[in-house]
Design an enzyme around this catalytic site. Structure first.
Site, PDB file in Angstrom:
ATOM      1  N   TRP A  99       0.821  -1.206   0.000  1.00 21.94           N
ATOM      2  CA  TRP A  99       0.000   0.000   0.000  1.00 21.94           C
ATOM      3  C   TRP A  99       0.855   1.255   0.000  1.00 21.94           C
ATOM      4  O   TRP A  99       0.477   2.277  -0.598  1.00 21.94           O
ATOM      5  CB  TRP A  99      -0.973  -0.035   1.176  1.00 21.94           C
ATOM      6  CG  TRP A  99      -1.863  -1.238   1.081  1.00 21.94           C
ATOM      7  CD1 TRP A  99      -1.847  -2.346   1.869  1.00 21.94           C
ATOM      8  CD2 TRP A  99      -2.851  -1.490   0.066  1.00 21.94           C
ATOM      9  NE1 TRP A  99      -2.769  -3.262   1.428  1.00 21.94           N
ATOM     10  CE2 TRP A  99      -3.396  -2.771   0.325  1.00 21.94           C
ATOM     11  CE3 TRP A  99      -3.328  -0.761  -1.019  1.00 21.94           C
ATOM     12  CZ2 TRP A  99      -4.395  -3.331  -0.468  1.00 21.94           C
ATOM     13  CZ3 TRP A  99      -4.310  -1.308  -1.826  1.00 21.94           C
ATOM     14  CH2 TRP A  99      -4.843  -2.580  -1.542  1.00 21.94           C
ATOM     15  N   ASP A 166      -0.595   6.568   6.954  1.00 23.65           N
ATOM     16  CA  ASP A 166      -1.683   5.648   6.630  1.00 23.65           C
ATOM     17  C   ASP A 166      -1.761   4.638   7.763  1.00 23.65           C
ATOM     18  O   ASP A 166      -0.888   3.785   7.912  1.00 23.65           O
ATOM     19  CB  ASP A 166      -1.393   4.958   5.291  1.00 23.65           C
ATOM     20  CG  ASP A 166      -2.441   3.925   4.899  1.00 23.65           C
ATOM     21  OD1 ASP A 166      -3.382   3.689   5.683  1.00 23.65           O
ATOM     22  OD2 ASP A 166      -2.316   3.352   3.797  1.00 23.65           O
ATOM     23  N   LYS A 190     -10.660  -2.206   8.529  1.00 21.73           N
ATOM     24  CA  LYS A 190      -9.658  -3.032   9.198  1.00 21.73           C
ATOM     25  C   LYS A 190      -9.850  -3.084  10.712  1.00 21.73           C
ATOM     26  O   LYS A 190      -9.606  -4.101  11.333  1.00 21.73           O
ATOM     27  CB  LYS A 190      -8.241  -2.509   8.905  1.00 21.73           C
ATOM     28  CG  LYS A 190      -7.861  -2.497   7.442  1.00 21.73           C
ATOM     29  CD  LYS A 190      -7.783  -3.888   6.857  1.00 21.73           C
ATOM     30  CE  LYS A 190      -7.247  -3.859   5.433  1.00 21.73           C
ATOM     31  NZ  LYS A 190      -7.258  -5.184   4.799  1.00 21.73           N
TER      32      LYS A 190
END
Length: 353
Positions: A99, A166, A190
């Site tokens: 990511w 992030d 998540k």
């Protein structure tokens, strides 16, 4: 049979949250479903305001110049929005996983992006360290937890420029000085709620410093001015995120859940290290408390192990194709009993081998 949900996302949610969310779908406001009320109605405006307030409270950022937003598009849209709103000349990125790598590719559309450190050559099995962040960068971007590879930043650099993080897969899971970050973003699915919304926590004084014109939908200042209600918000996802944050607050906040998360991680990593049938993937000093990645030393035992897990109600532990093997995701709402169930199966496999 009780199911033990180790899925990497969407995440396991607290039972009480699921029950409240289910009830709200049927009757949220005097016989109207949460799914059919106006997002401009007072009952939902109250939900949005409470969700934004809870986020800042849990992170200890109330009264410190931060705003909380609930936006759409997932964390992947934030790869673009961060660059649009903050990137004027150049920025530094820490490349610690898939990511982070994607965030770099998106930001490169606009200007000069430099990787201050990368573990890509080792298939991201560790967190890069010992890198420098030049003072002339517009910002520094990092990813706190790497779901696919099972690595997690245990400390953060003292950045001379605004730090963007992030936190999609470990938000609200451990105590940090969150004021060291100028912008935090995290997809809800998540550790916070269902897919469909992304939490953005941003220090207002870093905005308005780029010369480019920013489309209204991509401008953080637009969403701040409208209280995350510039366009129709993802009502259900925001509501469930609010319930989950309230559940966490009632539990004792981040301090309380961190203690539970450390017990879960300690239990499974101890089994991985002591059981000769298994091998951890990530470097030990960088192991994630959220996602334990491991492989079988003898692939001939895979069929047996998989069958044992299925019989025990263990779900979602297949590793990502980038790593293979197994991945046990232990988000906030996963119980210690579920981790114990998995460890018992791993131990039983050793006794059978």
């Amino acid at each position: 049979m009780k199911k033990h949900n180790f899925s990497a996302g969407p995440c396991v949610l607290p039972k009480s949250v699921m029950e409240q969310a289910a009830a709200a779908v049927l009757n949220f406001d005097e016989g109207l479903s949460l799914l059919e009320i106006s997002h401009r109605s007072k009952p939902f405006v109250d939900v949005m305001e409470n969700a934004r307030s809870l986020a800042l409270e849990l992170l200890g950022l109330e009264g410190k110049g931060y705003k909380a937003l609930f936006l759409q598009g997932g964390a992947s849209t934030q790869f673009l929005m961060v660059a649009l709103n903050l990137l004027e000349k150049r920025a530094g990125y820490l490349n610690s996983g898939t990511w982070a790598d994607k965030a770099i590719k998106e930001a490169k559309i606009y200007d000069d992006i430099y990787e201050v450190g990368s573990s890509k050559s080792a298939n991201f099995n560790y967190i890069p360290k010992g890198y420098d962040i030049p003072e002339d960068y517009d910002y520094f971007h990092c990813t706190s937890n790497n779901t696919i590879f099972g690595t997690q930043m245990k400390s953060f650099p003292k950045s001379p420029v605004p730090m963007v993080c992030d936190m999609s897969s470990d938000i609200f899971s451990r105590q940090l000085d969150f004021s060291q970050f100028d912008l935090i973003y995290a997809g809800a699915q998540k550790n916070m709620g269902p897919a469909g919304t992304t939490l953005v926590v941003i220090k207002e004084d870093i905005l308005g410093k780029v010369s480019r014109k920013i489309p209204s939908m991509m401008d953080y200042k637009t969403h701040i001015s409208k209280g995350s209600m510039f366009n129709t918000p993802p009502v259900f996802a925001v509501y469930v995120s609010m319930l989950t944050m309230q559940w966490l607050k009632d539990l004792g906040g981040i301090k309380a859940i961190e203690e539970i998360n450390e017990k879960k991680a300690s239990l499974i990593y101890s089994e991985i290290d002591l059981n000769p049938l298994f091998k951890g993937y990530a470097a030990k000093e960088d192991r994630s408390n959220m996602n334990a990645t491991f492989t079988l030393e003898n692939e001939n035992l895979k069929e047996t192990f998989d069958a044992m897990c299925l019989e025990a109600g263990i779900n979602g532990i297949n590793g990502h194709r980038s790593v293979g093997g197994y991945r046990a995701s232990m988000y906030n709402a996963l119980s210690l009993d579920s981790v114990k169930a998995l460890v018992e199966i791993m131990s039983e496999l050793e006794s059978k081998a």
